[in-house]
Design a protein around this motif. Sequence first.
Motif, PDB file in Angstrom:
ATOM      1  N   THR A 113     -11.351  22.000  55.147  1.00  0.00           N
ATOM      2  CA  THR A 113     -11.341  22.847  54.137  1.00  0.00           C
ATOM      3  C   THR A 113     -10.090  23.486  53.901  1.00  0.00           C
ATOM      4  N   ILE A 114      -9.215  23.758  54.640  1.00  0.00           N
ATOM      5  CA  ILE A 114      -7.873  24.567  54.206  1.00  0.00           C
ATOM      6  C   ILE A 114      -7.097  23.290  53.761  1.00  0.00           C
ATOM      7  N   ILE A 115      -6.945  22.046  54.031  1.00  0.00           N
ATOM      8  CA  ILE A 115      -6.351  21.069  53.681  1.00  0.00           C
ATOM      9  C   ILE A 115      -6.904  20.679  52.016  1.00  0.00           C
ATOM     10  N   ALA A 116      -8.044  20.601  51.863  1.00  0.00           N
ATOM     11  CA  ALA A 116      -8.746  20.452  50.423  1.00  0.00           C
ATOM     12  C   ALA A 116      -8.152  21.544  49.453  1.00  0.00           C
ATOM     13  N   LEU A 117      -8.147  22.944  49.960  1.00  0.00           N
ATOM     14  CA  LEU A 117      -7.805  24.075  49.162  1.00  0.00           C
ATOM     15  C   LEU A 117      -6.193  23.835  48.694  1.00  0.00           C
ATOM     16  N   GLY A 118      -5.480  23.684  49.863  1.00  0.00           N
ATOM     17  CA  GLY A 118      -4.447  23.657  49.579  1.00  0.00           C
ATOM     18  C   GLY A 118      -3.423  22.833  48.633  1.00  0.00           C
ATOM     19  N   LEU A 119      -3.899  21.471  49.038  1.00  0.00           N
ATOM     20  CA  LEU A 119      -3.570  20.338  48.183  1.00  0.00           C
ATOM     21  C   LEU A 119      -4.060  20.489  46.636  1.00  0.00           C
ATOM     22  N   ASN A 120      -5.279  20.931  46.706  1.00  0.00           N
ATOM     23  CA  ASN A 120      -6.000  21.036  45.001  1.00  0.00           C
ATOM     24  C   ASN A 120      -4.947  21.907  44.361  1.00  0.00           C
ATOM     25  N   PHE A 121      -4.986  23.185  44.817  1.00  0.00           N
ATOM     26  CA  PHE A 121      -4.151  24.152  44.049  1.00  0.00           C
ATOM     27  C   PHE A 121      -2.756  23.726  43.863  1.00  0.00           C
ATOM     28  N   ASP A 122      -2.041  22.980  44.950  1.00  0.00           N
ATOM     29  CA  ASP A 122      -0.655  22.564  44.782  1.00  0.00           C
ATOM     30  C   ASP A 122      -0.521  21.392  43.551  1.00  0.00           C
ATOM     31  N   TYR A 123      -1.497  20.349  43.915  1.00  0.00           N
ATOM     32  CA  TYR A 123      -1.327  19.429  42.907  1.00  0.00           C
ATOM     33  C   TYR A 123      -1.699  19.866  41.394  1.00  0.00           C
ATOM     34  N   SER A 124      -2.712  20.672  41.342  1.00  0.00           N
ATOM     35  CA  SER A 124      -3.138  21.097  39.895  1.00  0.00           C
ATOM     36  C   SER A 124      -2.357  21.898  39.528  1.00  0.00           C
ATOM     37  N   LEU A 125      -1.354  22.789  40.206  1.00  0.00           N
ATOM     38  CA  LEU A 125      -0.238  23.540  39.553  1.00  0.00           C
ATOM     39  C   LEU A 125       0.798  22.681  38.848  1.00  0.00           C
ATOM     40  N   PHE A 126       1.138  21.811  39.912  1.00  0.00           N
ATOM     41  CA  PHE A 126       2.164  20.714  39.359  1.00  0.00           C
ATOM     42  C   PHE A 126       1.698  19.985  38.063  1.00  0.00           C
ATOM     43  N   LEU A 127       0.479  19.573  37.975  1.00  0.00           N
ATOM     44  CA  LEU A 127       0.025  18.735  36.651  1.00  0.00           C
ATOM     45  C   LEU A 127      -0.091  19.524  35.439  1.00  0.00           C
ATOM     46  N   LEU A 128      -0.758  20.576  35.746  1.00  0.00           N
ATOM     47  CA  LEU A 128      -0.946  21.682  34.668  1.00  0.00           C
ATOM     48  C   LEU A 128       0.026  22.417  33.964  1.00  0.00           C
ATOM     49  N   ASP A 129       1.287  22.723  34.875  1.00  0.00           N
ATOM     50  CA  ASP A 129       2.184  23.074  34.339  1.00  0.00           C
ATOM     51  C   ASP A 129       3.121  22.368  33.579  1.00  0.00           C
ATOM     52  N   ARG A 130       3.273  20.833  34.100  1.00  0.00           N
ATOM     53  CA  ARG A 130       3.892  19.870  33.252  1.00  0.00           C
ATOM     54  C   ARG A 130       3.184  19.437  31.938  1.00  0.00           C
ATOM     55  N   PHE A 131       1.879  19.758  31.999  1.00  0.00           N
ATOM     56  CA  PHE A 131       1.043  19.565  30.670  1.00  0.00           C
ATOM     57  C   PHE A 131       1.618  20.371  29.658  1.00  0.00           C
ATOM     58  N   LYS A 132       1.473  21.714  30.215  1.00  0.00           N
ATOM     59  CA  LYS A 132       1.570  22.847  29.076  1.00  0.00           C
ATOM     60  C   LYS A 132       2.773  22.863  28.553  1.00  0.00           C
ATOM     61  N   SER A 133       4.022  22.545  29.462  1.00  0.00           N
ATOM     62  CA  SER A 133       5.343  22.486  29.100  1.00  0.00           C
ATOM     63  C   SER A 133       5.587  21.434  27.895  1.00  0.00           C
ATOM     64  N   SER A 134       5.029  20.073  28.467  1.00  0.00           N
ATOM     65  CA  SER A 134       4.961  19.138  27.360  1.00  0.00           C
ATOM     66  C   SER A 134       4.137  19.608  25.665  1.00  0.00           C
ATOM     67  N   CYS A 135       3.112  20.034  26.188  1.00  0.00           N
ATOM     68  CA  CYS A 135       2.588  20.409  24.755  1.00  0.00           C
ATOM     69  C   CYS A 135       3.648  21.265  23.902  1.00  0.00           C
ATOM     70  N   ILE A 136       4.101  22.202  24.522  1.00  0.00           N
ATOM     71  CA  ILE A 136       5.302  23.193  23.825  1.00  0.00           C
ATOM     72  C   ILE A 136       6.217  22.409  23.247  1.00  0.00           C
ATOM     73  N   GLU A 137       6.824  21.764  24.216  1.00  0.00           N
ATOM     74  CA  GLU A 137       7.888  20.919  23.577  1.00  0.00           C
ATOM     75  C   GLU A 137       7.630  19.885  22.620  1.00  0.00           C
ATOM     76  N   HIS A 138       6.387  19.283  22.439  1.00  0.00           N
ATOM     77  CA  HIS A 138       6.130  18.187  21.542  1.00  0.00           C
ATOM     78  C   HIS A 138       5.822  19.054  20.378  1.00  0.00           C
ATOM     79  N   ARG A 139       5.395  20.252  20.410  1.00  0.00           N
ATOM     80  CA  ARG A 139       5.221  20.882  19.075  1.00  0.00           C
ATOM     81  C   ARG A 139       6.304  21.508  18.529  1.00  0.00           C
TER      82      ARG A 139
END
Length: 259
Positions: A113-139
């Motif tokens: 449970t701890i591994i699943a929660l920790g890695l999920n939040f870690d990877y989601s933050l990496f991916l979504l942060d990069r997605f948001k920044s890319s959207c703003i840059e492309h605009r």
Amino acid sequence: MVPGASDQALDEAIIAAMAAQNPDPARLWAGVMSIDMLNRGSVDSVKRDLPLIDSICVPLAFALMGYMLRSPRLLIVAFCNLVTVVLSTFGMLYLVCSALSMVPDPTQLNFVTIIALGLNFDYSLFLLDRFKSSCIEHRQQDSELAADAAALAAASVLEMLTRVTPVVVSSGLTLATVFCGFLFLSSGNLVGAGLGCAITVGLVMLVSLTMLPAMLLAFPTFFTTFWQGSEAEQEGGGRSANVQLNDGFAADDGVREWH
């Protein structure tokens, strides 16, 4: 034995009978102990601890992610990713334990449970942060792309996967390799914990790199719309400090500068 009585009821009856014969209850404890009773106690502790862990860690993790992303809409993706990871992890572990005739130790469930929660939040933050920044840059750089939400989302997801996938895969493979090393130990509990955590790491990587981008592409207009403050902060072509830290460098006139 009493017909129809449960194991717990029998244990309670035995403990009550021995307690009644205790000559000095204030100083002596009279009872019975067995592996079954220890296992039931461990299961009860896990049932008590897991909701406590979730009630503390999950809200704090979402609060931190909300502060970093500053986009409530992207938090929906992270939440759906979390639910899918947890359900798929426990479903896969159930199938593995059934196939191998294994009984998971309660401690192993805590690890998973701890591994699943920790890695999920870690990877989601990496991916979504990069997605948001890319959207703003492309605009800011392409007005035609900014007018087409589907094309904007596709370009941003492509850049997100190109930049973040090596980080996620290298991190996940490193952890999975470490946990697979547990399989060569003599302790059955550690072997089970290593197997469960290795499966968990693999599923977190799989879900994060497949379902998360699919959700962003399925609803491009919804997920490429951010509150105005976040775009105002990015005016002038500059990128947020957390994106610079995640990428390690930023391209400027063909020269890579470390931040």
